[in-house]
Design a protein around this motif. Sequence first.
Motif, mmCIF file in Angstrom:
data_model
loop_
_atom_site.group_PDB
_atom_site.id
_atom_site.type_symbol
_atom_site.label_atom_id
_atom_site.label_comp_id
_atom_site.label_asym_id
_atom_site.label_seq_id
_atom_site.Cartn_x
_atom_site.Cartn_y
_atom_site.Cartn_z
ATOM 1 N N VAL A 75 22.469 48.642 68.175
ATOM 2 C CA VAL A 75 23.802 48.307 69.062
ATOM 3 C C VAL A 75 24.092 47.089 69.136
ATOM 4 O O VAL A 75 25.402 46.791 69.359
ATOM 5 C CB VAL A 75 23.772 49.499 69.954
ATOM 6 N N ILE A 76 23.436 46.073 69.235
ATOM 7 C CA ILE A 76 23.788 45.067 69.660
ATOM 8 C C ILE A 76 24.861 44.209 68.614
ATOM 9 O O ILE A 76 24.399 44.505 67.519
ATOM 10 C CB ILE A 76 22.548 43.905 69.705
ATOM 11 N N GLY A 77 25.783 43.427 69.243
ATOM 12 C CA GLY A 77 26.605 42.901 68.149
ATOM 13 C C GLY A 77 28.035 42.735 68.668
ATOM 14 O O GLY A 77 28.506 43.375 69.738
ATOM 15 N N THR A 78 29.093 42.531 67.890
ATOM 16 C CA THR A 78 30.334 42.358 67.903
ATOM 17 C C THR A 78 31.017 43.498 67.426
ATOM 18 O O THR A 78 31.069 43.810 66.372
ATOM 19 C CB THR A 78 31.170 41.075 67.622
ATOM 20 N N TYR A 79 32.076 44.429 68.126
ATOM 21 C CA TYR A 79 32.851 45.520 67.661
ATOM 22 C C TYR A 79 34.280 45.131 67.942
ATOM 23 O O TYR A 79 34.764 45.049 68.946
ATOM 24 C CB TYR A 79 32.395 46.919 68.512
ATOM 25 N N ASN A 80 35.228 45.607 66.825
ATOM 26 C CA ASN A 80 36.540 45.498 67.031
ATOM 27 C C ASN A 80 37.089 46.920 66.943
ATOM 28 O O ASN A 80 36.626 47.937 66.478
ATOM 29 C CB ASN A 80 37.032 44.999 65.601
ATOM 30 N N LEU A 81 37.993 46.862 67.719
ATOM 31 C CA LEU A 81 38.728 48.411 68.275
ATOM 32 C C LEU A 81 39.457 48.604 66.888
ATOM 33 O O LEU A 81 40.253 48.044 66.296
ATOM 34 C CB LEU A 81 39.699 48.251 69.131
ATOM 35 N N THR A 82 39.059 49.831 66.240
ATOM 36 C CA THR A 82 39.567 50.330 64.902
ATOM 37 C C THR A 82 40.386 51.624 65.078
ATOM 38 O O THR A 82 41.051 52.056 63.939
ATOM 39 C CB THR A 82 38.407 50.555 63.805
ATOM 40 N N GLU A 83 40.238 52.369 66.044
ATOM 41 C CA GLU A 83 41.102 53.425 66.334
ATOM 42 C C GLU A 83 41.207 53.775 67.846
ATOM 43 O O GLU A 83 40.414 53.681 68.489
ATOM 44 C CB GLU A 83 40.447 54.877 65.611
ATOM 45 N N VAL A 84 42.364 54.297 68.057
ATOM 46 C CA VAL A 84 42.716 54.943 69.364
ATOM 47 C C VAL A 84 43.716 56.084 68.932
ATOM 48 O O VAL A 84 44.657 56.026 68.737
ATOM 49 C CB VAL A 84 43.636 53.998 70.540
ATOM 50 N N ASN A 85 42.768 57.221 69.108
ATOM 51 C CA ASN A 85 43.463 58.510 68.667
ATOM 52 C C ASN A 85 44.217 59.255 69.754
ATOM 53 O O ASN A 85 43.366 59.315 70.769
ATOM 54 C CB ASN A 85 42.547 59.289 67.709
ATOM 55 N N VAL A 86 45.407 59.563 69.545
ATOM 56 C CA VAL A 86 46.117 60.563 70.595
ATOM 57 C C VAL A 86 46.119 61.907 70.144
ATOM 58 O O VAL A 86 45.842 62.200 68.948
ATOM 59 C CB VAL A 86 47.352 59.821 70.995
ATOM 60 N N ASN A 87 46.241 62.904 71.154
ATOM 61 C CA ASN A 87 46.400 64.403 71.087
ATOM 62 C C ASN A 87 47.475 64.766 70.147
ATOM 63 O O ASN A 87 47.106 65.508 69.036
ATOM 64 C CB ASN A 87 46.687 64.967 72.067
ATOM 65 N N VAL A 88 48.719 64.320 70.152
ATOM 66 C CA VAL A 88 49.744 64.475 69.071
ATOM 67 C C VAL A 88 50.504 63.331 68.276
ATOM 68 O O VAL A 88 50.500 62.414 68.933
ATOM 69 C CB VAL A 88 51.014 65.195 70.114
ATOM 70 N N ALA A 89 50.214 63.369 66.850
ATOM 71 C CA ALA A 89 50.726 62.535 66.062
ATOM 72 C C ALA A 89 52.251 61.909 66.510
ATOM 73 O O ALA A 89 52.978 62.636 66.672
ATOM 74 C CB ALA A 89 50.735 62.930 64.616
ATOM 75 N N GLN A 90 52.248 60.864 66.397
ATOM 76 C CA GLN A 90 53.723 60.029 66.948
ATOM 77 C C GLN A 90 54.050 58.970 65.717
ATOM 78 O O GLN A 90 53.017 58.403 64.888
ATOM 79 C CB GLN A 90 53.372 59.230 68.308
ATOM 80 N N ASP A 91 55.316 58.724 65.884
ATOM 81 C CA ASP A 91 55.823 57.588 64.805
ATOM 82 C C ASP A 91 56.325 56.494 65.679
ATOM 83 O O ASP A 91 57.671 56.307 65.876
ATOM 84 C CB ASP A 91 56.803 58.140 63.977
ATOM 85 N N VAL A 92 55.448 55.941 66.480
ATOM 86 C CA VAL A 92 56.062 54.968 67.433
ATOM 87 C C VAL A 92 56.884 53.588 66.942
ATOM 88 O O VAL A 92 57.564 53.257 67.408
ATOM 89 C CB VAL A 92 54.622 54.477 68.203
ATOM 90 N N ASN A 93 56.293 53.170 65.774
ATOM 91 C CA ASN A 93 57.100 52.148 65.227
ATOM 92 C C ASN A 93 58.126 52.494 64.336
ATOM 93 O O ASN A 93 58.800 51.675 63.425
ATOM 94 C CB ASN A 93 56.004 51.282 64.197
ATOM 95 N N GLU A 94 58.590 53.706 64.267
ATOM 96 C CA GLU A 94 59.716 54.507 63.662
ATOM 97 C C GLU A 94 59.717 53.922 62.006
ATOM 98 O O GLU A 94 60.742 53.748 61.321
ATOM 99 C CB GLU A 94 60.866 53.878 64.504
ATOM 100 N N ASP A 95 58.428 54.147 61.310
ATOM 101 C CA ASP A 95 58.599 53.909 59.854
ATOM 102 C C ASP A 95 58.680 55.161 59.306
ATOM 103 O O ASP A 95 58.433 55.253 57.953
ATOM 104 C CB ASP A 95 57.376 52.910 59.568
ATOM 105 N N GLY A 96 58.777 56.356 59.735
ATOM 106 C CA GLY A 96 58.915 57.752 59.135
ATOM 107 C C GLY A 96 57.528 58.178 58.897
ATOM 108 O O GLY A 96 57.424 59.477 58.291
ATOM 109 N N VAL A 97 56.370 57.374 59.330
ATOM 110 C CA VAL A 97 55.054 58.105 59.314
ATOM 111 C C VAL A 97 54.479 58.329 60.614
ATOM 112 O O VAL A 97 54.327 57.335 61.106
ATOM 113 C CB VAL A 97 54.253 57.180 58.344
ATOM 114 N N SER A 98 54.240 59.615 60.986
ATOM 115 C CA SER A 98 53.398 59.745 62.217
ATOM 116 C C SER A 98 51.992 59.773 62.023
ATOM 117 O O SER A 98 51.350 59.984 60.917
ATOM 118 C CB SER A 98 53.862 61.222 62.782
ATOM 119 N N SER A 99 51.334 59.050 63.068
ATOM 120 C CA SER A 99 49.935 59.023 63.131
ATOM 121 C C SER A 99 49.235 59.386 64.295
ATOM 122 O O SER A 99 49.647 59.167 65.474
ATOM 123 C CB SER A 99 49.348 57.584 62.719
#
Length: 154
Positions: free
Chosen positions: A34-58
């Motif tokens: 487990v020792i090492g450096t980790y980057n945040l790669t996902e923050v998953n929410v309950n309901v897909a959203q199109d926050v950046n308004e690019d037409g694709v919800s995630s």
Amino acid sequence: MNKYTYFFFISLVMLLSGCSSDDSDDEVDNSALVIGTYNLTEVNVNVAQDVNEDGVSSNNMLDELECLNGILIISDNNTWTLDLVNLDITNVTGDFYAIRCGRTNSFTGKWSFQGSTLNLNATDFGTMTLNNLVLTEGINENLPGVLNRKFTKQ
């Protein structure tokens, strides 16, 4: 006949007491995994959203917000540090939410690792599960909320 029974009993006791068990209760220390450096790669929410308004919800807000990031460092001296951008989630209407990056918070502490479970020993974080190079923290907040965060080892 009595002499043979006595001899058999003594031999059996010596045989059983002389054998050592191969079963060991000692757990293997695999904390080096487990020792090492980790980057945040996902923050998953309950309901897909199109926050950046690019037409694709995630469901993964890293696909929607460039400002969202985090770095987790697990050190070999059983300490950890985490710099993490918080999500600010506000209900707009129905299943639509205003989601934006909040401030960056820094956390530190002591960690323990057993099996595949990392415990940061902090009230702000739950346990994390290591699967290959990915640490997953299950959060399971109610709507609107974060289901989990994933950190990938560099």
